[in-house]
Design a protein around this motif. Structure first.
Motif, short mmCIF file in Angstrom:
data_model
loop_
_atom_site.label_atom_id
_atom_site.label_comp_id
_atom_site.label_asym_id
_atom_site.label_seq_id
_atom_site.Cartn_x
_atom_site.Cartn_y
_atom_site.Cartn_z
N GLN A 20 50.78 30.86 17.29
CA GLN A 20 49.46 31.05 16.70
C GLN A 20 48.80 32.34 17.18
O GLN A 20 48.24 33.10 16.39
CB GLN A 20 48.55 29.85 16.97
N ASN A 60 50.58 35.23 15.62
CA ASN A 60 50.28 35.25 14.20
C ASN A 60 48.91 35.89 13.91
O ASN A 60 48.76 36.62 12.93
CB ASN A 60 50.32 33.83 13.65
N GLU A 61 47.94 35.64 14.76
CA GLU A 61 46.61 36.23 14.55
C GLU A 61 46.64 37.74 14.69
O GLU A 61 46.06 38.46 13.88
CB GLU A 61 45.61 35.60 15.52
#
Length: 140
Positions: A86, A89-90
């Motif tokens: 996550q 991914n950001e």
């Protein structure tokens, strides 16, 4: 025929490979880890800092051929801990806002120099007509 792509704005290869190779209009970028191009050392900081450095290194290699992230058609992300997905991914998403490339993400046992993330990309140089576009099935 292939053209070897090299820039001092990205880390030098750690072995017998090129930073990138151009074959026709396709550019195959070797995987980048979060090495500072000047010191050759892994940047200090968490996964977000490491991911940003990796993307900056890729940006430098692409720029050598006059390309941007808009020309990237495929990426592969290697993580030593999929729990970092996550956060990676950001940061990754900040570079690929519209019409992002195809992507694979895999967890690996280890990466060179103890890195937590490595990303490789494939870009198409004459892809201006592809850049920002979305294909549609018009077969009826």
């Amino acid at each position: 025929m292939k053209k070897i792509i090299s820039t001092q704005d990205a880390p030098a290869a750690l072995g017998p490979y090129s930073q990138a190779v151009r074959a026709g209009s396709t550019i195959y970028c070797a995987g980048q880890i979060p090495l500072d191009p000047k010191s050759g050392q892994i940047v200090s900081g968490g996964i977000e800092v490491q991911t940003r450095r990796v993307l900056d290194n890729i940006r430098a290699v692409l720029k050598t051929e006059g390309l941007t992230f808009d020309h990237v058609v495929k990426t592969t992300i290697f993580l030593t801990d999929l729990a970092d997905f996550q956060a990676v991914n950001e940061v990754y998403g900040s570079c690929f806002k519209q019409a992002p490339p195809a992507r694979s993400t895999v967890q690996v046992a280890a990466l060179p120099k103890g890195a937590s993330v490595e990303i490789e990309v494939i870009a198409v140089a004459d892809g201006d007509s592809l850049s920002g576009g979305v294909a549609a099935d018009t077969s009826g």
